[in-house]
Design a protein around this motif. Sequence first.
Motif, short mmCIF file in Angstrom:
data_model
loop_
_atom_site.label_atom_id
_atom_site.label_comp_id
_atom_site.label_asym_id
_atom_site.label_seq_id
_atom_site.Cartn_x
_atom_site.Cartn_y
_atom_site.Cartn_z
N SER A 98 6.49 0.77 -10.40
CA SER A 98 5.27 0.39 -9.69
C SER A 98 5.59 -0.01 -8.25
O SER A 98 4.87 0.34 -7.31
CB SER A 98 4.57 -0.76 -10.42
N TYR A 102 4.49 2.08 -4.11
CA TYR A 102 3.84 1.58 -2.90
C TYR A 102 4.44 2.18 -1.63
O TYR A 102 3.87 2.04 -0.55
CB TYR A 102 3.93 0.05 -2.83
N LEU A 210 -4.35 -0.40 -6.07
CA LEU A 210 -5.03 -1.70 -6.00
C LEU A 210 -5.92 -1.95 -7.21
O LEU A 210 -6.07 -3.09 -7.66
CB LEU A 210 -5.86 -1.79 -4.72
N SER A 214 0.07 -3.12 -13.17
CA SER A 214 1.52 -2.98 -13.01
C SER A 214 2.09 -2.15 -14.15
O SER A 214 1.40 -1.76 -15.09
CB SER A 214 2.17 -4.37 -13.00
N GLU A 220 -2.29 -7.05 -11.22
CA GLU A 220 -1.57 -7.79 -10.19
C GLU A 220 -2.55 -8.43 -9.21
O GLU A 220 -3.63 -7.92 -8.97
CB GLU A 220 -0.61 -6.86 -9.44
N GLN A 225 0.25 -7.32 -4.39
CA GLN A 225 0.15 -5.90 -4.08
C GLN A 225 0.35 -5.65 -2.59
O GLN A 225 1.02 -4.70 -2.19
CB GLN A 225 -1.21 -5.37 -4.54
N LYS A 280 -10.23 -2.87 -2.63
CA LYS A 280 -10.09 -3.58 -3.90
C LYS A 280 -11.44 -3.89 -4.52
O LYS A 280 -11.61 -3.84 -5.74
CB LYS A 280 -9.33 -4.89 -3.66
#
Length: 282
Positions: A98, A102, A210, A214, A220, A225, A280
């Motif tokens: 994870s 990103y 977002l 996870s 998360e 994040q 988000k």
Amino acid sequence: MHETPTKAVLVDDAGNQTSDVTNVYPLSIRISSCVALLFFSVAATMLAELSKSEDGKYEYNTFLIPLSVEIIKLTVSALSMLYTNNVGDISKNFSLLSFGSYSVPALCYFVSNNCMLYIIRELGPTTFQVTNNLKTLSTALLMRFVLSRKLTWPQIKALVILFCGSVVTQLKVTNEADQHQAGFKLFGLALVFVNAFAAGIGGVYSEKLLKGSSGNGEIESIHFQNCQLYFFGVCFGFLSLLTRTSSDKYKILILDWIKPSDSKGLCSENCGFPEVRFLKGT
């Protein structure tokens, strides 16, 4: 009046639910984030234009701007995570897979942020703001084909009008002077499409991360994040500085912090937080 959280459910073509995440931010916060994002985006564009020298060039290392922005955002996010007592997310929800994912949106945003300065230099701030709307088109297409999000007929018509409007603004009668600058304009327009698709990929991938969970299946916190996203942004920023071969590299890096571009960097830094909250919470 208190606004209750709502559910954000993504449905693919087969009608399967792909995400079910509670929107923890009320409508007022989401609207405020959208307005703040718009304001700081325009302010960053105007300040970038004002920071150019008389010959139309930037007298500072443009790679330093995205790097400084990512460092500030990473610092603020880390402090926010400490303030909200979400430090436990690091040990509880951390997943190497994870975490590595990103790096994809971070790279996309790195490319997009650096394209911005060159587009403004070659085409001007007004053209940048108009053509920057093309990332809405690229984001919609990617959401349709990558996330299988359905587009309504009004949305499709709006995207067509947006694309046509952006193209029409670039149609003008040219003279000899304009033809002489045609090469620079083509370079700027090429960067427009690179910027649009990089921002689109970054936006779609960021929304997926977002609103997802996870590797351990836990949701998360937004601050954790953000820290993961901005960490890779800082890494890409430092790597970009290594490409500079000037002998007075270190002197330039120090002086760049006090250039007029500082205000632009602060506005760019403020763009990141409203955008993340908007992604988000929608």
